[in-house]
Design a protein around this motif. Structure first.
Motif, mmCIF file in Angstrom:
data_model
loop_
_atom_site.group_PDB
_atom_site.id
_atom_site.type_symbol
_atom_site.label_atom_id
_atom_site.label_comp_id
_atom_site.label_asym_id
_atom_site.label_seq_id
_atom_site.Cartn_x
_atom_site.Cartn_y
_atom_site.Cartn_z
ATOM 1 N N ARG A 57 36.088 44.990 47.369
ATOM 2 C CA ARG A 57 35.128 43.889 47.480
ATOM 3 C C ARG A 57 33.789 44.263 46.862
ATOM 4 N NH1 ARG A 57 31.448 43.810 51.245
ATOM 5 N NH2 ARG A 57 32.690 45.026 52.740
ATOM 6 N N VAL A 58 33.316 45.464 47.172
ATOM 7 C CA VAL A 58 32.016 45.885 46.633
ATOM 8 C C VAL A 58 32.089 46.036 45.115
ATOM 9 C CG1 VAL A 58 30.408 47.817 46.556
ATOM 10 C CG2 VAL A 58 31.168 46.922 48.758
ATOM 11 N N ARG A 59 33.197 46.591 44.611
ATOM 12 C CA ARG A 59 33.334 46.708 43.149
ATOM 13 C C ARG A 59 33.305 45.335 42.491
ATOM 14 N NH1 ARG A 59 37.660 45.901 40.135
ATOM 15 N NH2 ARG A 59 39.158 46.198 41.831
ATOM 16 N N GLU A 60 34.035 44.391 43.043
ATOM 17 C CA GLU A 60 34.076 43.051 42.456
ATOM 18 C C GLU A 60 32.737 42.351 42.572
ATOM 19 O OE1 GLU A 60 37.341 41.311 44.541
ATOM 20 O OE2 GLU A 60 38.854 42.153 43.177
ATOM 21 N N ASP A 61 32.063 42.506 43.710
ATOM 22 C CA ASP A 61 30.736 41.898 43.872
ATOM 23 C C ASP A 61 29.738 42.503 42.893
ATOM 24 O OD1 ASP A 61 31.646 40.266 45.877
ATOM 25 O OD2 ASP A 61 30.754 41.417 47.523
ATOM 26 N N ALA A 62 29.767 43.829 42.754
ATOM 27 C CA ALA A 62 28.834 44.490 41.837
ATOM 28 C C ALA A 62 29.081 44.058 40.401
ATOM 29 C CB ALA A 62 28.960 46.004 41.968
ATOM 30 N N THR A 63 30.349 43.947 40.012
ATOM 31 C CA THR A 63 30.684 43.512 38.654
ATOM 32 C C THR A 63 30.175 42.103 38.398
ATOM 33 O OG1 THR A 63 32.658 44.913 38.659
ATOM 34 C CG2 THR A 63 32.589 43.137 37.042
ATOM 35 N N ARG A 64 30.325 41.226 39.375
ATOM 36 C CA ARG A 64 29.859 39.833 39.232
ATOM 37 C C ARG A 64 28.339 39.756 39.205
ATOM 38 N NH1 ARG A 64 28.252 36.797 43.382
ATOM 39 N NH2 ARG A 64 29.332 38.144 44.902
ATOM 40 N N LEU A 65 27.685 40.431 40.135
ATOM 41 C CA LEU A 65 26.240 40.324 40.261
ATOM 42 C C LEU A 65 25.501 41.017 39.123
ATOM 43 C CD1 LEU A 65 26.034 40.886 44.107
ATOM 44 C CD2 LEU A 65 25.465 38.775 42.885
ATOM 45 N N MET A 66 26.101 42.045 38.546
ATOM 46 C CA MET A 66 25.456 42.736 37.442
ATOM 47 C C MET A 66 25.249 41.812 36.257
ATOM 48 S SD MET A 66 26.485 46.418 35.741
ATOM 49 C CE MET A 66 27.868 45.753 34.829
ATOM 50 N N LYS A 67 26.146 40.837 36.086
ATOM 51 C CA LYS A 67 26.045 39.905 34.966
ATOM 52 C C LYS A 67 24.838 38.980 35.092
ATOM 53 C CE LYS A 67 31.069 39.842 34.325
ATOM 54 N NZ LYS A 67 32.312 39.022 34.406
ATOM 55 N N GLU A 68 24.317 38.833 36.314
ATOM 56 C CA GLU A 68 23.175 37.944 36.505
ATOM 57 C C GLU A 68 21.879 38.558 35.990
ATOM 58 O OE1 GLU A 68 22.995 36.862 40.590
ATOM 59 O OE2 GLU A 68 25.002 35.945 40.617
ATOM 60 N N GLY A 69 21.857 39.869 35.800
ATOM 61 C CA GLY A 69 20.670 40.537 35.289
ATOM 62 C C GLY A 69 19.574 40.650 36.334
ATOM 63 N N GLY A 70 18.481 41.264 35.933
ATOM 64 C CA GLY A 70 17.326 41.392 36.806
ATOM 65 C C GLY A 70 17.350 42.598 37.722
ATOM 66 N N VAL A 71 18.495 43.281 37.803
ATOM 67 C CA VAL A 71 18.633 44.447 38.671
ATOM 68 C C VAL A 71 19.317 45.556 37.890
ATOM 69 C CG1 VAL A 71 19.694 45.379 40.765
ATOM 70 C CG2 VAL A 71 18.747 43.067 40.783
ATOM 71 N N ASP A 72 18.818 46.770 38.029
ATOM 72 C CA ASP A 72 19.437 47.923 37.393
ATOM 73 C C ASP A 72 20.501 48.472 38.348
ATOM 74 O OD1 ASP A 72 19.025 50.058 35.124
ATOM 75 O OD2 ASP A 72 19.223 51.186 36.995
ATOM 76 N N TRP A 73 21.742 48.638 37.847
ATOM 77 C CA TRP A 73 22.858 49.053 38.686
ATOM 78 C C TRP A 73 23.328 50.461 38.331
ATOM 79 C CZ3 TRP A 73 25.432 46.256 42.573
ATOM 80 C CH2 TRP A 73 24.995 44.932 42.733
ATOM 81 N N LEU A 74 23.770 51.197 39.359
ATOM 82 C CA LEU A 74 24.381 52.495 39.147
ATOM 83 C C LEU A 74 25.366 52.749 40.284
ATOM 84 C CD1 LEU A 74 24.390 55.138 37.420
ATOM 85 C CD2 LEU A 74 22.789 56.087 39.098
ATOM 86 N N ALA A 75 26.604 53.099 39.944
ATOM 87 C CA ALA A 75 27.598 53.473 40.945
ATOM 88 C C ALA A 75 27.665 54.995 41.013
ATOM 89 C CB ALA A 75 28.960 52.883 40.596
ATOM 90 N N VAL A 76 27.502 55.555 42.210
ATOM 91 C CA VAL A 76 27.402 56.995 42.411
ATOM 92 C C VAL A 76 28.638 57.477 43.173
ATOM 93 C CG1 VAL A 76 25.995 58.878 43.321
ATOM 94 C CG2 VAL A 76 24.896 56.761 42.522
ATOM 95 N N ALA A 77 29.405 58.373 42.544
ATOM 96 C CA ALA A 77 30.642 58.871 43.138
ATOM 97 C C ALA A 77 30.408 60.191 43.843
ATOM 98 C CB ALA A 77 31.721 59.035 42.072
ATOM 99 N N ALA A 78 31.013 60.347 45.024
ATOM 100 C CA ALA A 78 30.970 61.613 45.752
ATOM 101 C C ALA A 78 31.814 62.656 45.020
ATOM 102 C CB ALA A 78 31.492 61.422 47.173
ATOM 103 N N PRO A 79 31.476 63.942 45.152
ATOM 104 C CA PRO A 79 32.216 64.985 44.424
ATOM 105 C C PRO A 79 33.569 65.326 45.039
ATOM 106 C CG PRO A 79 30.488 65.978 45.750
ATOM 107 C CD PRO A 79 30.318 64.497 45.880
ATOM 108 N N LEU A 80 33.866 64.833 46.240
ATOM 109 C CA LEU A 80 35.125 65.165 46.900
ATOM 110 C C LEU A 80 36.296 64.520 46.157
ATOM 111 C CD1 LEU A 80 36.175 66.643 49.455
ATOM 112 C CD2 LEU A 80 36.112 64.424 50.611
ATOM 113 N N TRP A 81 37.215 65.365 45.678
ATOM 114 C CA TRP A 81 38.403 64.922 44.930
ATOM 115 C C TRP A 81 38.057 64.082 43.695
ATOM 116 C CZ3 TRP A 81 42.899 67.125 45.270
ATOM 117 C CH2 TRP A 81 43.350 67.660 46.487
ATOM 118 N N THR A 82 36.924 64.336 43.077
ATOM 119 C CA THR A 82 36.519 63.550 41.910
ATOM 120 C C THR A 82 35.921 64.450 40.842
ATOM 121 O OG1 THR A 82 36.072 61.591 43.263
ATOM 122 C CG2 THR A 82 35.072 61.647 41.091
ATOM 123 N N SER A 83 36.407 64.304 39.629
ATOM 124 C CA SER A 83 35.859 65.018 38.475
ATOM 125 C C SER A 83 35.247 64.004 37.512
ATOM 126 C CB SER A 83 36.964 65.795 37.762
ATOM 127 O OG SER A 83 37.900 64.895 37.176
#
Length: 342
Positions: A249-275
């Motif tokens: 839900r959050v991924r889909e909301d962020a993808t939709r809302l990012m298109k509206e502009g006016g806000v700088d977006w960044l998705a931050v991943a935890a290092p656990l099990w992620t390279s």
């Protein structure tokens, strides 16, 4: 084949092992490349730790007490097993972990450390009861995991009688047991302690954010930081379905809302099990999502006190924390509208 099936069904522990092994295989496919499995990740995490003084930390136990690691060093070795209730390899290793506690408990302090990542105390209590665990269980707030380069679950950290880190691993294998035997046989020695770490600053609503090692945002614009893990939607689908749905839900909301502009977006991943490579693969699989950054040492998660995914931190145009939304909170559209209007 028929006889084997009969034995499996009549032996609950054998059945648990088989189910856990299958779940582990699924986990490996979901989170690890063939050349970058949990053992490799743990080995890389342990390289700078081996031989170094172990950190001093006071852990809160599940039963309401505390466990002062520094007071244990020099008396006997300490074996920390970091784990999570949603982790399939942890489930697979739990019967062996219980055996280790019973075998070595008088010679080594054996402690199960819940990593405190998208787990609740209720989850941990239920897990302990369900699996009949008798070893002490501590709850990490993330700070000890950061000091010990927690990159996988389970992650084994063995601290010798001299207070130095002797072994870091992922598997319950011959190497782990050889390290346990060696540590158990070693006499007490003068203790080397790492300097006491200062508590990380946690930014609260109204605080101006500075000093984070993240890609800079656009000057003069509000910013939305989405804290997540790329395996959340897939791996947690069975063990934590509500969390998996929230991540989608959050991924889909962020993808939709990012298109509206006016806000700088960044998705931050935890290092656990992620390279970094897995994060890039996630971006390819989900085009249009916000730019991605790997929080390599967990400092950004710590800076906002984020211990559950997905979470969103909204900063106003002056770089101050305006709102923090947890995994189950809705209303991102309205929260963004309020931040834009400041």
């Amino acid at each position: 084949m028929k006889a084997s099936s009969t034995v499996t069904l009549k032996d609950p522990m054998t059945l648990i092992h088989l189910i856990a092994a299958f779940a582990t295989a699924l986990f490996t496919c979901a989170t690890c490349g063939a050349a970058d499995d949990g053992a490799t990740r743990a080995a890389h995490a342990g390289q700078p730790l081996i031989g170094q003084p172990a950190p001093a930390a006071v852990l809160r136990t599940l039963d309401g007490g505390t466990f002062d690691l520094a007071s244990r060093y020099g008396r006997k070795p300490v074996y920390l097993k970091f784990w999570a209730t949603w982790c399939a390899p942890c489930l697979q290793q739990m019967p062996g972990f219980e055996r280790i506690h019973r075998q070595y408990g008088k010679r080594i302090d054996v402690i199960g450390v819940n990593a405190g990542f998208s787990d609740t105390e209720a989850d941990v209590r239920a897990y302990r009861t369900r699996h009949g665990l008798t070893m002490p269980i501590a709850l990490d707030d993330g700070s000890l995991g950061r000091r010990l380069n927690l990159r996988v679950t389970p992650q084994h950290v063995l601290i010798g009688a001299d207070g130095r880190i002797a072994y870091v691993g992922h598997l319950d294998d011959a190497a782990l047991h050889a390290a346990l035997d060696k540590a158990a046989a070693a006499p007490a020695q003068p203790v080397a302690l790492a300097p006491q770490a200062q508590a990380a600053r946690v930014f609260r609503v109204g605080d101006k954010v500075a000093g984070l090692d993240l890609p800079a945002g656009a000057a003069g614009k509000p910013r939305a930081l989405v804290f997540f893990s790329p395996w959340c939607e897939t791996y947690l689908r069975e063990s934590r379905p509500a969390t998996a749905r929230a991540c989608r839900r959050v991924r889909e909301d962020a993808t939709r809302l990012m298109k509206e502009g006016g806000v700088d977006w960044l998705a931050v991943a935890a290092p656990l099990w992620t390279s970094a490579a897995e994060l890039a693969a996630y971006a390819r699989a989900h085009p249009g999502t916000p730019p991605l950054a790997l929080d390599r040492d967990g400092a950004a998660f710590a800076a906002f006190g984020i211990r559950a995914i997905p979470s969103i931190v909204l900063l106003d145009a002056d770089g101050r924390v305006a709102r923090v939304l947890g995994p189950e909170e809705r209303g991102l559209d309205a929260a963004l509208h309020a931040v834009r209007g400041r």
